[in-house]
Design an enzyme around this catalytic site. Structure first.
Site, PDB file in Angstrom:
ATOM      1  N   SER A 115       0.839  -1.201   0.000  1.00  0.00           N
ATOM      2  CA  SER A 115       0.000   0.000   0.000  1.00  0.00           C
ATOM      3  C   SER A 115       0.874   1.251   0.000  1.00  0.00           C
ATOM      4  CB  SER A 115      -0.948  -0.049   1.200  1.00  0.00           C
ATOM      5  OG  SER A 115      -2.013   0.853   1.055  1.00  0.00           O
ATOM      6  N   ASP A 143      -5.797  -4.188  -1.664  1.00  0.00           N
ATOM      7  CA  ASP A 143      -4.720  -3.754  -0.780  1.00  0.00           C
ATOM      8  C   ASP A 143      -4.057  -4.936  -0.054  1.00  0.00           C
ATOM      9  OD1 ASP A 143      -3.415  -2.605   1.654  1.00  0.00           O
ATOM     10  OD2 ASP A 143      -4.311  -0.748   0.925  1.00  0.00           O
TER      11      ASP A 143
END
Length: 276
Positions: free
Chosen positions: A63, A176
């Site tokens: 991320s 993610d």
């Protein structure tokens, strides 16, 4: 699947380690956690590590950590990364995209931004080898990319479920990496002799609005916090930034403070482990 678009999907054993190991091929690795805007602490930490003589030979990022990682691997100095984001806002990177029902926002503008700033089209073209952690949404397992088109892979690593659309790569949907493994030590632990983890994703008990958006973010933060302890144990050293717990995921107004926090935390950690 195209062999040039390599993705590694890892089933986990009972001891939470990746199946199969190889001899370490790098001296020093750095694993950068997710954390949204708190990820600018990674740039500060990288600056402090460089000053102390700890230049990574390989990087893993999830991320926000994947963003800091690819920019650093592309040759940007930590201070340049801070400057690059100092005049942007959340809407510069995303657009509303609720019509498909998969998420509230699309990160296609962010994808193009990463491609433009790094100046390369593929992960393997970066100056430092990098592994981008993602979550295989279809199979429910952690995965990583170290080759292939850079923009869509970083976009996938940053796609918080519900908030952002999943990213489809070679027929598989990815979100993610922090959903399952927020600190990507697992990706490169067996590839480097020494591993430093940087965790900029502490969780506090701040009050949050009872809205769809904030509940989604709060849920994501809880998942990320609960899954990072095992990866912290894999590291030889860990840099932690507890003072960032009160910073919101998408708050770009205080990135200078976040950068300095990461810088100071890294210096404290380095002083501590070098004194032992």
């Amino acid at each position: 699947m195209d062999n040039q678009n390599t993705v590694n999907k890892v089933e986990l054993t009972g001891d939470n380690s990746a199946v199969g190991t190889v001899a370490p091929c790098y001296k020093l690795g750095v694993a950068l956690s997710g954390g949204g805007a708190r990820g600018f602490a990674h740039a500060g930490a990288l600056k402090a590590l460089e000053e102390a003589g700890y230049k990574p030979d390989v990087i893993a990022g999830v991320s926000a950590g994947s963003v800091a990682g690819v920019l650093y691997a592309a040759g940007l100095q930590p201070q340049d990364i801070l400057t690059l984001f100092s005049k942007v806002k959340f809407t510069d990177f995303c657009t509303l995209s609720i019509k498909n029902g998969e998420g509230v926002f699309s990160l296609n503008k962010f994808k193009r931004f990463i491609e433009r700033i790094t100046g390369v089209s593929r992960l393997e073209d970066l100056k430092i080898p990098i592994y981008v952690g993602v979550t295989d949404l279809d199979k429910g397992i952690p995965a990583e990319f170290h080759e292939g088109p850079i923009g869509e892979r970083v976009m996938a690593s940053c796609s918080i479920p519900i908030v952002f659309n999943p990213v489809k790569i070679d027929g598989t949907h990815y979100v993610d990496g922090g959903v399952l493994r927020n600190l990507p030590a697992w990706i490169i632990r067996d590839k480097c002799e020494k591993l430093i983890g940087v965790n900029c994703s502490p969780l506090n008990c701040f009050r949050y609005k009872k809205s769809f958006f904030e509940i989604a973010l709060r849920t994501y933060n809880l998942m990320a916090k609960s899954n990072q302890y095992d990866d912290m144990e894999m590291c030889d050293h860990v840099i932690i930034t507890p003072e960032l717990a009160g910073y919101q995921v998408f708050n770009l107004k205080d990135i200078n403070k976040v950068f300095l926090s990461g810088y100071a935390a890294a210096h404290r950690a380095i002083k501590d482990w070098e004194s032992k």
